[in-house]
Structures are given as structure tokens and as C-alpha cells.
Design a protein around this motif. Structure first.
Motif, short mmCIF file in Angstrom:
data_model
loop_
_atom_site.label_atom_id
_atom_site.label_comp_id
_atom_site.label_asym_id
_atom_site.label_seq_id
_atom_site.Cartn_x
_atom_site.Cartn_y
_atom_site.Cartn_z
N TYR A 230 -3.35 8.07 -5.29
CA TYR A 230 -3.40 9.02 -6.41
C TYR A 230 -3.23 8.29 -7.74
CZ TYR A 230 -2.83 12.64 -2.87
OH TYR A 230 -3.02 13.45 -1.78
N LEU B 233 6.04 24.31 -4.47
CA LEU B 233 6.65 23.74 -5.68
C LEU B 233 5.84 24.06 -6.93
CD1 LEU B 233 7.53 20.22 -4.21
CD2 LEU B 233 9.18 21.92 -5.01
N GLY C 236 3.77 6.52 3.84
CA GLY C 236 4.54 7.75 3.88
C GLY C 236 4.14 8.75 4.94
N GLY D 121 9.61 3.80 -0.98
CA GLY D 121 9.55 2.58 -0.16
C GLY D 121 8.70 1.53 -0.84
N GLY D 122 7.46 1.92 -1.19
CA GLY D 122 6.49 0.97 -1.73
C GLY D 122 6.85 0.43 -3.10
N ILE E 217 13.93 21.13 3.94
CA ILE E 217 12.96 21.52 2.91
C ILE E 217 12.84 23.05 2.85
CG2 ILE E 217 10.52 21.37 2.24
CD1 ILE E 217 10.54 18.50 3.38
N ILE F 228 7.00 0.15 6.37
CA ILE F 228 8.34 0.68 6.03
C ILE F 228 8.25 2.17 5.67
CG2 ILE F 228 9.29 -1.49 5.12
CD1 ILE F 228 8.60 -0.28 2.30
N GLY F 229 9.42 2.82 5.61
CA GLY F 229 9.51 4.19 5.08
C GLY F 229 9.12 5.25 6.09
N ASP F 230 8.60 6.36 5.59
CA ASP F 230 8.29 7.51 6.46
C ASP F 230 7.24 7.19 7.53
OD1 ASP F 230 9.98 9.03 4.91
OD2 ASP F 230 8.49 10.56 4.39
N ARG G 112 7.54 16.71 9.03
CA ARG G 112 6.50 15.86 8.44
C ARG G 112 6.07 14.82 9.45
NH1 ARG G 112 5.72 16.36 3.07
NH2 ARG G 112 5.13 14.18 2.80
N GLY H 96 -6.46 4.13 -5.94
CA GLY H 96 -7.56 4.39 -5.00
C GLY H 96 -7.04 4.18 -3.59
N ILE I 236 0.86 -1.19 0.00
CA ILE I 236 0.00 0.00 0.00
C ILE I 236 0.89 1.23 0.00
CG2 ILE I 236 -1.86 1.24 1.16
CD1 ILE I 236 -2.67 -1.35 2.53
N GLY I 237 0.81 2.02 -1.08
CA GLY I 237 1.63 3.23 -1.21
C GLY I 237 2.75 2.99 -2.22
N GLY J 97 4.77 6.92 -7.43
CA GLY J 97 6.03 7.58 -7.05
C GLY J 97 5.99 8.29 -5.71
N GLY J 98 4.78 8.49 -5.15
CA GLY J 98 4.66 9.04 -3.81
C GLY J 98 5.13 10.48 -3.69
N SER K 297 5.21 22.74 1.48
CA SER K 297 6.17 22.55 0.38
C SER K 297 5.44 22.17 -0.91
CB SER K 297 7.19 21.48 0.76
OG SER K 297 6.55 20.26 1.09
P1 FAD Z 1 5.83 8.47 0.27
O1 FAD Z 1 6.78 8.84 -0.77
O2 FAD Z 1 5.20 9.56 1.06
O3 FAD Z 1 4.70 7.62 -0.46
C1 FAD Z 1 3.57 7.18 0.20
C2 FAD Z 1 2.46 6.94 -0.82
O4 FAD Z 1 1.39 6.25 -0.19
C3 FAD Z 1 1.87 8.22 -1.37
O5 FAD Z 1 1.91 8.21 -2.78
C4 FAD Z 1 0.44 8.22 -0.86
O6 FAD Z 1 -0.48 8.80 -1.77
C5 FAD Z 1 0.18 6.73 -0.72
N1 FAD Z 1 -0.90 6.40 0.22
C6 FAD Z 1 -1.10 6.90 1.47
N2 FAD Z 1 -2.17 6.32 2.05
C7 FAD Z 1 -2.67 5.45 1.14
C8 FAD Z 1 -3.78 4.56 1.14
N3 FAD Z 1 -4.57 4.42 2.20
N4 FAD Z 1 -3.99 3.83 0.03
C9 FAD Z 1 -3.19 3.94 -1.06
N5 FAD Z 1 -2.13 4.76 -1.10
C10 FAD Z 1 -1.87 5.51 -0.01
N6 FAD Z 1 14.11 12.64 0.66
C11 FAD Z 1 15.35 12.37 0.17
O7 FAD Z 1 15.90 11.31 0.46
N7 FAD Z 1 15.99 13.26 -0.66
C12 FAD Z 1 15.44 14.45 -0.99
O8 FAD Z 1 16.03 15.23 -1.74
C13 FAD Z 1 14.15 14.77 -0.48
N8 FAD Z 1 13.56 15.94 -0.81
C14 FAD Z 1 12.30 16.19 -0.35
C15 FAD Z 1 11.71 17.40 -0.68
C16 FAD Z 1 10.43 17.69 -0.26
C17 FAD Z 1 9.79 19.00 -0.65
C18 FAD Z 1 9.72 16.73 0.53
C19 FAD Z 1 8.32 17.01 0.99
C20 FAD Z 1 10.30 15.53 0.88
C21 FAD Z 1 11.60 15.25 0.46
N9 FAD Z 1 12.25 14.06 0.81
C22 FAD Z 1 13.51 13.81 0.35
C23 FAD Z 1 11.59 13.04 1.66
C24 FAD Z 1 11.06 11.89 0.81
O9 FAD Z 1 10.17 12.41 -0.15
C25 FAD Z 1 10.37 10.87 1.68
O10 FAD Z 1 11.23 10.45 2.71
C26 FAD Z 1 9.96 9.64 0.87
O11 FAD Z 1 9.09 9.99 -0.18
C27 FAD Z 1 9.29 8.59 1.76
O12 FAD Z 1 8.93 7.50 0.98
P2 FAD Z 1 7.73 6.54 1.39
O13 FAD Z 1 7.69 5.50 0.33
O14 FAD Z 1 7.86 6.13 2.79
O15 FAD Z 1 6.42 7.46 1.33
#
Ligand code: FAD
Length: 467
Positions: free
Chosen positions: A37, A168, A145, A16-17, A185, A311-313, A273, A116, A11-12, A41-42, A164
Motif C-alpha cells: 500500500y 473502523l 502480516g 514487524g517489518g 477485536i 516474522i510477525g503475524d 486472522r 507495490g 517485505i511488509g 505501518g501495516g 474490522s
Molecule cells: P502487518 O501489520 O499486518 O503488516 C504487514 C504488511 O505487509 C501490510 O502493510 C501489508 O500491506 C504488507 N504486505 C503484504 N503482502 C505484501 C507484499 N507481497 N508486498 C509488499 N507488502 C506486502 N495488536 C496489538 O498488539 N495491540 C492492539 O491493540 C491490536 N489491535 C488490533 C486491532 C485490530 C482491529 C486488528 C485488525 C489488529 C490488531 N492488533 C493489535 C494486531 C496487530 O495489528 C498485528 O498483530 C500486527 O499488525 C502484525 O504486524 P506484522 O508486521 O506482522 O503485519
């Protein structure tokens, strides 16, 4: 309602995902990924790492033309003008090309993609908003995330008081951008708009920017950004932010309790965050969160419910794309019976301002607090031929090692290309290298990497060659 069965559902689709899904597919699991969405790519690809780096690069070109071209003997005859809309459109193109790359990778690895919002119905069954099928699975990885934190007294209208994500995709260059929070950020976006001509004021609660970084590095970054024209208000506590349609007023208190008012047209709130779990219905299946709202996991990334991982954020640790990726790979390999390993001390931190900042391992402060006897070697970038050739004179490399064993414990770089250079520190520390090891390695001349060898020589026997 029909149900489709998978070995693993992720999921996501952030770093990470989607990386986790690829590794699962490589290991032979029938895998599905669900993304709320339409764009995969998150945060990272859509509103984080990639778009912010695109704007940093574009604004860097602009700044170079305005402020550095002349020094290189380049005369621009005629007006240099800025098409901000085009810059934003280019950023959108970069994002969409990168997202298309993920679509390709999903299809290449035969991963089923569902769009979805996913929600748990049972511990091995999810529904997807707007979708007529449910998905059942043996195992599920939550990689949902994070989202921006707000301060309780701020009403984020996302027009004038923004996060942020809005920063952007602005339609105009702010005249005055106030940034609450001097973290990664805030500083990256602050540098973008400062280069594009905005007045930028950073208000930070702590007595220094990027408080998690080595103190020397924070100080140097602050010095450079201040020289470029960014205003810093350190040790200031914001207590009121109000938007009046076209303006924003921000009120803060300094250390002496004096009240200071700021007026601007935009205010970016970048105070961190927080993990995002809304709508997952975790309560229903009993997945536990910690006091900070992060999903509780054990050392195998498993939540309080067997077969459900996170996993991840959305879990403990630094919120970085490459940390999320490593965890995505590791959890897939654990599920398949392998024994992966992540060294969390060696996840590098990077700030993509210019000069860039990158570090791995511990800061001098941390090591001193831990009462570890250390030695420190530092070498300024300006002493390098490479730096003089490019004109990128700011910054230094700082290597911290154990006083007796010479093992490297902290590696900190501020300077041109620091983000790419830091991998030498990661590699060295992964193999538990010493300053002596680095000092005996040939570093190509002329490169910024020579500062690393020089810093190692400084730490080793205080015998750098070029100062
Ligand atoms: P995310 O990338 O947040 O992805 C999570 C996904 O899960 C999202 O697409 C969301 O829509 C989806 N989701 C959530 N709930 C559900 C649900 N119930 N059902 C289906 N989908 C769902 N990190 C770096 O290492 N280098 C950088 O240069 C950097 N720059 C950044 C700049 C900005 C402006 C920001 C905001 C962040 C930046 N980061 C950077 C941090 C980085 O983006 C995150 O650490 C990273 O994206 C985390 O990955 P993730 O897979 O855990 O979660």
C-alpha cells in the motif's frame, strides 16, 4: 529491467517489518522496505491497533459525558450530541500522523522505501508490482502480516457484512450491530458502538468470551460489558448469514440445538486472522508453509530457504504488534551475529475495553492442567482509594505463583489502566520475581498499582492490607 542491490530487503511495513528495517539500518545494513500500500505501518497503524484505540478513546469520552459526568457534579446544560463523521475523521488524522512518523523514521535511517506488491522471482530477487526495478539482496525478511478469517458460508460484502477494517470506517452508527466472535477485536469494536448508541449482540461459539484469557478475567469482563448493555449469546454456533442490501439476517443454533434468528443492519465477522502470503510466489522459491498457512521458520526465524526469514503475524505465535516488533529486532540482530532472546511466555496480552484487560504468563486453568501446585492472590480494584476517586471500581488483580518457590507464573489484571500496569508483571516475571519481592516493593499511593502489591500479599500469606 534495472535491478537495485541491497544487503537486506524487508517485505511488509507493519510493526514487524518497519521496526526490523530500523534495527537493520542501525546495525549498518543497506536496507530496503517494500509495502504493497502507499501508507506504511501495516495493519497495526492503518486498520488495527491505532484506529481502534482512537475510536475507543473518543467513544469513552462520549460515554463519560453521558453517564459519568453527573456523578462528578458536572451538569451539561444543553444537548450533548455526537458528530460521528468528525470522530471518524479524527481517527483518520491520528492514523495519518502516525504513518507520517514512520515515513520520517525510514528517511532518518536511510531506508529505501518501495511501494507495490513484492513477488519473488528468484531466492535473492523480487519484483514489485508497478515498479520498473527489481531488487536483489543477500537476505530477505518476510513480514507480510495477516488478514481477517471468514467462515466458509459467509459472503463478506464489506458493506453490511463487514470485517474490522470496515467497522473502523463506517459512515453511520449501526442501529443493531451483530458481532460474530467474542475475541479481542470484536469486544473492542462492540464496546465502541455500544457506547455510541448501537444495540450490540455478540454471538460466540465457545461458552465464554476471550477463551484464551484466565477464566476469572473473562467472566468479569463479560459481567461488566453485559452491565453496559452488550448482549451475549455464548455457546451459539452461527450457520447462516445473509445480507439483503440494508439488513443482515444471522441464524445460529444454541447448545440445545434450538435455532435463533437475529436481524440487524450490520454484521461484523471477527473470528480471527490468518497469515497473508498471497502473491509472494513462495512456491517458486520453495518457502514452505505449515498446515495453517503460516510460513515455517526455525528458531532463528529462517524459512526452509537459506537467507529468507519471516516474522510477525505471518509466522507461528500470537498475532500482536509487540510480538512482531520483538521478532523484527531479534532477526536483525541474529543476522548481524548477535544473540538476541525472546521469552514468548512473557509477551503480554491486552484488551483495550474499559475496564482494560491485560495478562502475562499462564492462566490458572493452564497451570492446573499442567499439574503445577499453585497459590493465587486476588485483590479487587474497588477496595482502592484511587478507584473510588476516579469511579473505576470494576476489576481485580490476580497473581498466580508456584506454591513452594513463590515464583510468579501468571499475572492477570482487569481494571482501569491495566494495559499500562501489566508491565510490572512482565518485569517481575522476566527477573523471576516472587510474590514476596513484589510485596516488599513500594507502590505509589494512591494508584491502581497498589492492587498489585495487595494481590501479591494475598498470594504470599493471605494478608492483604486493605480488605
Ligand atoms: P502487518 O501489520 O499486518 O503488516 C504487514 C504488511 O505487509 C501490510 O502493510 C501489508 O500491506 C504488507 N504486505 C503484504 N503482502 C505484501 C507484499 N507481497 N508486498 C509488499 N507488502 C506486502 N495488536 C496489538 O498488539 N495491540 C492492539 O491493540 C491490536 N489491535 C488490533 C486491532 C485490530 C482491529 C486488528 C485488525 C489488529 C490488531 N492488533 C493489535 C494486531 C496487530 O495489528 C498485528 O498483530 C500486527 O499488525 C502484525 O504486524 P506484522 O508486521 O506482522 O503485519
Amino acid at each position: 529491467m534495472k535491478s537495485k542491490k541491497f544487503d537486506v530487503v524487508v517485505i511488509g511495513s507493519g510493526p514487524g517489518g518497519y521496526v526490523c528495517a530500523i534495527r537493520l539500518a542501525q546495525l549498518g545494513f543497506k536496507t530496503a522496505i517494500v509495502e504493497k500500500y502507499n501508507s506504511l505501518g501495516g495493519t497495526c497503524l492503518n486498520v488495527g491497533c491505532i484506529p481502534s484505540k482512537s475510536l475507543l478513546d473518543s467513544s469513552h469520552h462520549y460515554d463519560d459525558i453521558l453517564n459519568n459526568a453527573k456523578k462528578h457534579g458536572i451538569e451539561i446544560n444543553g444537548e450533548v450530541s455526537l458528530d460521528f463523521k468528525k470522530m471518524i475523521n479524527r481517527k483518520d488524522d491520528v492514523v495519518s500522523q502516525t504513518v507520517k512518523g514512520i515515513d520520517f523514521l525510514m528517511s532518518k535511517n536511510q531506508i529505501s522505501v518501495f511501494n507495490g506488491k513484492a513477488s519473488f522471482l528468484e531466492k535473492n530477487l523480487i519484483s514489485i508490482e508497478g515498479c520498473y526495478e527489481t531488487l536483489s539482496f543477500d537476505k530477505c525478511i518476510i513480514a507480510t502480516g495477516s488478514k481477517p478469517v471468514n467462515l466458509p458460508f459467509i459472503n463478506l460484502d464489506k458493506k453490511r457484512i463487514i470485517t474490522s477494517t470496515e467497522a473502523l470506517s463506517l459512515k453511520e452508527i449501526p442501529k443493531h450491530l451483530i458481532i460474530i466472535g467474542g475475541g479481542v477485536i470484536g469486544l473492542e469494536l462492540g464496546q465502541v458502538y455500544n457506547r455510541l448508541g448501537s444495540k450490540v449482540s455478540v454471538i460466540e461459539y465457545s461458552d465464554r468470551i476471550t477463551p484464551f484469557m484466565d477464566k476469572d478475567v473473562s467472566r468479569e469482563l463479560n459481567k461488566v460489558l453485559k452491565k453496559e448493555g452488550i448482549n451475549f449469546y455464548l455457546s451459539h454456533q452461527v450457520f447462516q448469514v445473509k445480507s439483503n442490501k440494508k439488513t443482515v439476517s444471522v441464524i445460529a443454533k444454541n447448545k440445545k440445538d434450538e435455532v435463533i434468528s437475529f436481524d440487524s443492519d450490520y454484521c461484523l465477522v471477527s473470528v480471527g486472522r490468518k497469515p497473508y502470503t498471497e502473491g509472494l510466489n513462495l512456491e517458486k522459491i520453495g518457502v514452505e508453509l505449515d498446515s495453517k498457512g503460516r510460513i515455517n521458520i526455525n528458531e532463528r526465524f529462517e524459512t526452509s530457504i537459506e537467507g529468507i526469514y519471516a516474522i510477525g503475524d505471518v509466522v507461528r505465535g500470537t498475532m500482536l504488534a509487540h510480538k512482531a516488533e520483538e521478532e523484527g529486532i531479534a532477526v536483525a540482530e541474529l543476522i548481524s551475529g548477535q544473540k538476541p532472546h525472546i521469552n514468548y511466555n512473557l509477551i503480554p496480552n491486552v484488551i483495550y475495553t474499559w475496564p482494560e484487560v491485560a495478562s502475562v504468563g499462564k492462566s490458572q486453568e493452564q497451570l492446573e492442567n499442567e499439574k503445577i501446585e499453585i497459590k493465587v492472590g486476588k485483590f479487587p480494584m474497588r477496595a482502592l482509594g484511587r478507584s473510588r476517586a476516579s469511579g473505576d471500581l470494576d476489576g481485580f488483580v490476580k497473581i498466580i505463583a508456584d506454591k513452594k518457590s513463590d515464583e510468579i507464573l501468571g499475572f492477570h489484571i482487569i481494571g482501569a489502566r491495566a494495559a499500562d500496569l501489566i508491565i510490572e508483571g512482565v518485569t517481575a516475571m522476566e527477573f523471576r520475581a516472587s510474590c514476596e519481592d513484589i510485596s516488599m516493593m513500594s507502590h505509589p499511593h494512591p494508584t491502581y498499582s497498589e492492587a498489585i502489591k495487595e494481590a501479591a500479599l494475598s498470594a504470599l500469606e493471605n494478608r492483604p492490607l486493605h480488605i
